[in-house]
Design an enzyme around this catalytic site. Structure first.
Site, PDB file in Angstrom:
ATOM      1  N   SER A 107       0.864  -1.185  -0.087  1.00  0.00           N
ATOM      2  CA  SER A 107       0.127   0.020  -0.205  1.00  0.00           C
ATOM      3  C   SER A 107       0.894   1.349   0.027  1.00  0.00           C
ATOM      4  CB  SER A 107      -0.770   0.035   1.166  1.00  0.00           C
ATOM      5  OG  SER A 107      -1.549   1.351   1.322  1.00  0.00           O
ATOM      6  N   HIS A 111      -1.302  -1.322  -4.106  1.00  0.00           N
ATOM      7  CA  HIS A 111      -2.472  -1.028  -3.516  1.00  0.00           C
ATOM      8  C   HIS A 111      -2.473   0.401  -3.254  1.00  0.00           C
ATOM      9  CE1 HIS A 111      -6.010  -2.303  -1.168  1.00  0.00           C
ATOM     10  NE2 HIS A 111      -5.745  -1.410  -0.324  1.00  0.00           N
ATOM     11  N   ASP A 138      -4.788   3.428  -1.674  1.00  0.00           N
ATOM     12  CA  ASP A 138      -6.163   3.670  -0.527  1.00  0.00           C
ATOM     13  C   ASP A 138      -6.625   4.966  -1.101  1.00  0.00           C
ATOM     14  OD1 ASP A 138      -6.166   1.169   1.091  1.00  0.00           O
ATOM     15  OD2 ASP A 138      -4.085   1.942   1.436  1.00  0.00           O
ATOM     16  N   MET A 162      -9.487   7.641   0.007  1.00  0.00           N
ATOM     17  CA  MET A 162     -10.333   7.943   1.185  1.00  0.00           C
ATOM     18  C   MET A 162     -10.756   9.292   1.189  1.00  0.00           C
ATOM     19  SD  MET A 162      -7.763   6.760   4.278  1.00  0.00           S
ATOM     20  CE  MET A 162      -6.778   5.497   4.058  1.00  0.00           C
ATOM     21  N   HIS A 201      -8.622   0.753  -3.827  1.00  0.00           N
ATOM     22  CA  HIS A 201      -9.590   0.530  -2.690  1.00  0.00           C
ATOM     23  C   HIS A 201     -10.300   1.602  -2.386  1.00  0.00           C
ATOM     24  CE1 HIS A 201      -9.693  -0.633   1.799  1.00  0.00           C
ATOM     25  NE2 HIS A 201     -11.014  -0.613   1.115  1.00  0.00           N
ATOM     26  N   MET A 254     -12.304   3.862  -0.279  1.00  0.00           N
ATOM     27  CA  MET A 254     -13.027   4.026   0.864  1.00  0.00           C
ATOM     28  C   MET A 254     -13.630   5.217   0.908  1.00  0.00           C
ATOM     29  SD  MET A 254      -9.988   2.567   3.468  1.00  0.00           S
ATOM     30  CE  MET A 254      -8.586   2.748   2.328  1.00  0.00           C
ATOM     31  N   MET A 268     -11.021  -6.355   5.577  1.00  0.00           N
ATOM     32  CA  MET A 268     -10.271  -5.393   6.541  1.00  0.00           C
ATOM     33  C   MET A 268      -9.742  -6.093   8.042  1.00  0.00           C
ATOM     34  SD  MET A 268      -9.726  -2.689   4.693  1.00  0.00           S
ATOM     35  CE  MET A 268      -8.803  -1.702   5.807  1.00  0.00           C
ATOM     36  N   GLY A 292      -2.892   4.193   8.207  1.00  0.00           N
ATOM     37  CA  GLY A 292      -1.908   3.140   8.078  1.00  0.00           C
ATOM     38  C   GLY A 292      -1.310   2.879   9.579  1.00  0.00           C
ATOM     39  N   GLY A 293      -0.860   1.702   9.612  1.00  0.00           N
ATOM     40  CA  GLY A 293       0.101   1.541  10.746  1.00  0.00           C
ATOM     41  C   GLY A 293      -0.806   1.084  12.148  1.00  0.00           C
ATOM     42  N   ASP A 350      -6.272  -6.687   4.583  1.00  0.00           N
ATOM     43  CA  ASP A 350      -5.693  -5.265   4.562  1.00  0.00           C
ATOM     44  C   ASP A 350      -5.672  -4.904   5.977  1.00  0.00           C
ATOM     45  OD1 ASP A 350      -4.773  -2.885   3.968  1.00  0.00           O
ATOM     46  OD2 ASP A 350      -6.301  -2.081   2.902  1.00  0.00           O
ATOM     47  N   GLY A 351      -4.323  -4.650   6.375  1.00  0.00           N
ATOM     48  CA  GLY A 351      -4.527  -3.868   7.926  1.00  0.00           C
ATOM     49  C   GLY A 351      -3.491  -4.775   8.594  1.00  0.00           C
ATOM     50  N   GLY A 352      -2.326  -4.063   9.164  1.00  0.00           N
ATOM     51  CA  GLY A 352      -1.488  -4.700  10.284  1.00  0.00           C
ATOM     52  C   GLY A 352      -0.753  -5.802   9.818  1.00  0.00           C
TER      53      GLY A 352
END
Length: 221
Positions: free
Chosen positions: A7, A32, A34, A36, A65, A67, A136, A143-144, A176-178
């Protein structure tokens, strides 16, 4: 091999063109992106003009993606900008099947994204019509964030639903995420095909190392 979609939310925004070139050189499977809108999620990122500019910098597929609220209003712009895969959130779409159809009519792969607390019942009647489901593993917007482990059974359940309901056409599970080496292993073991990783990948000076680590994770299923 597990597919890895770094990402660029965690990349250096001052030189995004160079960052996507680095990802291609490092062996990433796709990029990827993102998107938003500051409404569906509490953050504001990039739009179609940036995607169009980045399209000139790499041949990697763009996994966009969305969002955003009312994604149907902007899908044509992202198709024209060069997106290859486009996912929309089930929570943001009143007419999800129609939005999926719009993406396919534009010649792109269509995906549906689900927040951690959104049940799989929201997509069970769409499985034969989409190319991938994005689960998700953090609450979207930044992020993070730390990985939410209670999504792991959801990945397993979705894999079983795909086996039971889908035809011979492959339907991918993207998470997606962590994601890092530890959590990525858990996701792949649960049935994930595609790992989105931002902070983990860009924490390395040499991007090839984390990308290769994630690509070589294998499912135990």
């Amino acid at each position: 091999m597990t597919l890895v979609a770094p990402s660029i939310l965690s990349a250096d925004f001052a030189c995004l063109g160079e960052e996507v070139k680095r990802l291609e050189k490092a062996g990433a499977d796709c990029v990827h992106i993102d998107v938003m809108d500051g409404q569906f999620v509490p953050n504001l990122t990039i739009g179609a003009p940036v995607v169009k500019a980045l399209r000139k910098e790499t041949n990697l597929p763009f996994d966009v993606h969305l969002m955003i609220q009312h994604p149907e209003n902007l899908i044509p712009d992202f198709i024209q900008a060069g997106a290859d895969w486009i996912s929309v959130h089930a929570e943001a779409c009143v007419h999800l099947h129609r939005v999926r159809q719009m993406i396919h009519e534009g010649g792109k792969k269509a995906g549906v994204a689900l927040n951690p607390a959104t049940p799989l019942t929201s997509v069970q009647y769409l499985l034969k019509d989409v190319d991938y489901i994005l689960l998700m593993t953090v609450n979207p917007g930044f992020g993070g964030q730390p990985f939410i482990r209670h999504v792991l059974p959801k990945i397993q359940e979705l894999r079983q639903m795909i086996r039971e309901q889908a035809d011979e056409r492959p339907i991918y599970i993207e998470v997606d995420g962590g994601v890092n080496q530890e959590t990525g292993t858990l996701c792949v073991q649960a049935g994930a095909d595609i790992l989105v990783a931002g902070s983990y990948v860009f924490s390395y000076t040499e991007l090839e190392k984390p990308i290769r680590q994630l690509q070589t994770l294998h499912s135990s299923l």
